[in-house]
Design a protein around this motif. Structure first.
Motif: not given
Length: 166
Positions: A123-144
């Motif tokens: 379910x998390x993979x599917x939601x991530x994929x759907x969100x990526x279809x809707x918007x851009x993502x930004x990556x935080x390189x340090x561990x959060x």
């Protein structure tokens, strides 16, 4: 008063539990915390800063520490930076685990249809994929955050046949 427990009379499964919580959201952003994970103290601040610096992104995801069964850090997951921007193809190629370190705008999660309850293992993979279809993502390189790896985890107990079916 920020955290409210939701209790069901029976086990309804992970995606349905997540969706019942999401339908109660009153804020602008969401993050999902599983029982075997820990958010680091700077999780919210770091994601909000990344989103403010990248106003065209509706989601922020970050690096994480892998932990052993005793909760001790083993390693940092990503030694090189993950992509930012249009990450749909990257996720679609099989990039799992983004949800664990994700902060997303709630309005986008709602438009994406929340968690797909027919994909109980992904379910998390599917939601991530759907969100990526809707918007851009930004990556935080340090561990959060920190993710615990253990043999009793939900993803570790899936049979080969169930994994193929999903």
């Amino acid at each position: 008063g920020w955290v409210h427990g939701i209790f069901h009379d029976e086990n309804i499964g992970i995606p349905k539990n997540r969706n019942s919580a999401l339908r109660m959201v009153t804020g602008a952003y969401i993050a999902v915390l599983d029982g075997d994970d820990r958010l680091l103290p700077n999780f919210i601040e770091r994601h909000l800063k990344a989103l403010a610096e990248n106003s065209d992104a509706g989601c922020s995801y970050g690096n994480r520490y892998q932990m052993d069964t005793m909760g001790q850090r083993i390693r940092v997951r990503n030694v090189t930076a993950e992509p930012s921007g249009d990450v749909f193809a990257y996720i679609a190629a099989g990039r799992m685990g983004i949800l664990r370190s994700l902060m997303a705008r709630y309005d986008l999660v709602r438009v994406a249809g929340y968690f797909d309850e027919s994909f109980i293992h992904h379910d998390g993979f599917i939601l991530s994929l759907r969100l990526a279809k809707l918007t851009k993502f930004t990556y935080v390189p340090e561990p959060v955050m920190e993710k615990r790896t253990h043999q009793g985890g939900f993803s570790k107990t899936i049979s080969h046949q169930e994994r193929i079916r999903c």
